[in-house]
Design a protein around this motif. Structure first.
Motif, short mmCIF file in Angstrom:
data_model
loop_
_atom_site.label_atom_id
_atom_site.label_comp_id
_atom_site.label_asym_id
_atom_site.label_seq_id
_atom_site.Cartn_x
_atom_site.Cartn_y
_atom_site.Cartn_z
N THR A 53 0.81 -1.23 0.00
CA THR A 53 0.00 0.00 0.00
C THR A 53 0.84 1.27 0.00
O THR A 53 0.33 2.34 -0.34
CB THR A 53 -0.96 0.03 1.22
N LEU A 60 -5.33 4.99 0.53
CA LEU A 60 -6.31 4.05 -0.03
C LEU A 60 -7.53 3.96 0.88
O LEU A 60 -8.64 3.70 0.41
CB LEU A 60 -5.67 2.67 -0.18
N THR A 61 -7.32 4.18 2.16
CA THR A 61 -8.44 4.19 3.11
C THR A 61 -9.46 5.24 2.73
O THR A 61 -10.67 4.99 2.71
CB THR A 61 -7.92 4.47 4.53
N GLU A 62 -8.97 6.43 2.41
CA GLU A 62 -9.85 7.53 2.03
C GLU A 62 -10.61 7.21 0.75
O GLU A 62 -11.81 7.49 0.64
CB GLU A 62 -9.03 8.81 1.85
N VAL A 63 -9.92 6.59 -0.19
CA VAL A 63 -10.57 6.20 -1.45
C VAL A 63 -11.68 5.19 -1.18
O VAL A 63 -12.79 5.29 -1.72
CB VAL A 63 -9.53 5.60 -2.43
N LEU A 64 -11.41 4.23 -0.31
CA LEU A 64 -12.42 3.21 0.02
C LEU A 64 -13.62 3.82 0.71
O LEU A 64 -14.77 3.45 0.44
CB LEU A 64 -11.79 2.13 0.91
N ILE A 65 -13.37 4.76 1.62
CA ILE A 65 -14.47 5.40 2.35
C ILE A 65 -15.38 6.16 1.39
O ILE A 65 -16.60 6.23 1.58
CB ILE A 65 -13.91 6.35 3.43
N LEU A 67 -15.59 5.52 -2.11
CA LEU A 67 -16.15 4.65 -3.14
C LEU A 67 -17.06 3.55 -2.61
O LEU A 67 -18.03 3.18 -3.27
CB LEU A 67 -15.01 4.00 -3.95
N LEU A 68 -16.77 3.04 -1.42
CA LEU A 68 -17.51 1.90 -0.90
C LEU A 68 -19.02 2.15 -0.78
O LEU A 68 -19.82 1.30 -1.21
CB LEU A 68 -16.93 1.46 0.44
N THR A 223 -5.88 -1.97 5.11
CA THR A 223 -4.87 -1.50 4.16
C THR A 223 -3.53 -1.25 4.86
O THR A 223 -2.56 -0.88 4.21
CB THR A 223 -5.31 -0.20 3.47
#
Length: 371
Positions: A53, A60-65, A67-68, A223
């Motif tokens: 990562t 990537l955490t922010e992206v997941l929050i 997009l999820l 991540t």
């Protein structure tokens, strides 16, 4: 209707009892949590995932929050449409949908247990630091807080200020993140339990929104990223980075993460990290002193330098705008529940227990000076 038991994915549900079993064993045996899991299984998982990562600089955490929720909404709408259009297999499709949700939940639960949950039951950090954590007198607490005050005043003189005379970082956020990771590596030379290749902390781009939750940082175990709110006052950012890195390196208890952050900050040769970690320790010990003896606390406050006072006032003004909002209230309740579920029975109040470790360190250093 098709035989649901033949659905291969259903076996993922066995991860639910397995997760509870692992947590139960960890609660009963800190040896299992430490020697079998934290120092072997978790260490390898964290290092491998972290190396992957860290390839990207953004969180990537922010992206997941972001997009999820969109992905889940799309899947739900698609599921409902199919459910309404296919009357013949509606019951089967509904049951399978529920099973799929449970399977996803079981996988998430299991991953959390092996990437964070078990670490709540490992040996306390005092086991590695050879500190005697015990009850302390108010006089000892006063002496510790005064010592931290003198350190804070000293380190503040080495830093720079903005046009308002408030502390300002002397480097950009990504260089600061590297300095924080370097400080943790230096600390790992003294405490090998913290060693290993791990990624640097990552700034959150939507930090201004994050402040509404009154959260300064998040370690996301899926991540293996240490995520930091960089909209907060500058003097809090370095210690927050170090705190989240302590989580990444396997110490999940909030009090211990704060203490490790303080130690790492003291290992650094950069004044921004020295000052930030000292201020974190000073505020925590000062709050404890205030609860015990307000007169002694205000005596300590009289020894704060003007620059330190300006920083504290600026910090208070920043957080006042987020106090008692609907978002912050819900966020605090969720965080409090999360800590209690993971055996930190004091909930959010457990952050204050760092003072016991600071006092133990202070006593040990005083004894060594006498000898």
């Amino acid at each position: 209707m098709k035989d649901i038991r033949k659905h291969k994915r259903i076996y993922l549900l066995t991860l639910i009892p397995l997760s509870f079993l692992l947590v139960f064993i960890a609660k009963q045996s800190s040896f299992f949590a430490e020697q079998i899991f934290a120092l072997s299984v978790y260490k390898w998982i964290s290092q491998i995932v972290s190396v992957v990562t860290q390839v990207v600089a953004f969180s990537l955490t922010e992206v997941l929050i972001i997009l999820l929720p969109i992905i889940l909404l799309f899947i739900f709408i698609r599921f409902v449409i199919k459910l309404l259009n296919d009357k013949e297999t509606r019951t089967h499709r509904l049951i399978m949908g529920i099973i799929n949700v449970l399977c996803v939940g079981s996988v998430v639960m299991f991953l959390f247990v092996i990437t964070a949950g078990i670490n709540y039951y490992r040996y306390p950090f005092s086991y590695y630091s050879n500190l005697e954590v015990r009850d302390s007198s108010v006089e000892e607490l006063y002496a510790l807080t005064m010592s931290l005050t003198m350190d804070a005043n000293k380190y503040r003189e080495m830093t720079i200020s903005d046009s308002s005379g408030v502390f300002q970082l002397s480097t950009d956020l990504y260089e600061l993140a590297d300095l924080a990771a370097e400080a943790m590596d230096l600390l790992a030379e003294e405490y090998p339990v913290l060693s290993g290749p791990h990624s640097a902390p990552k700034p959150i781009m939507s930090s201004a929104l994050m402040s509404y939750t009154e959260i300064t940082g998040i370690f996301f175990p899926f991540t293996m990223e240490a995520n930091v709110n960089v909209d907060i006052p500058d003097y809090s950012i370095p210690s927050t980075m170090l705190h989240e890195l302590a989580h990444l390196r396997g110490f999940m208890r909030e009090d211990e993460a704060n203490y490790i952050a303080y130690l790492a900050g003291m290992k650094s040769n950069h004044p921004d990290l020295n000052y930030s970690s000292t201020m974190m320790a000073l505020i925590i010990s000062g709050n404890a002193l205030y609860d015990q003896d307000k007169d002694l606390y205000f005596d300590i406050r009289d020894h704060y330098s003007e620059a330190v006072i300006r920083d504290i006032r600026a910090n208070s003004q920043y957080w006042q705008q987020f106090e008692d909002t609907a978002v912050s209230t819900v966020s605090n309740r969720i965080n409090d529940t999360y800590l209690k579920v993971n055996d930190q029975t004091d909930g959010v109040k457990s952050y204050g227990r760092m003072v016991d470790l600071l006092l133990a360190k202070y006593r040990k250093e005083r004894l060594e000076m006498i000898e």
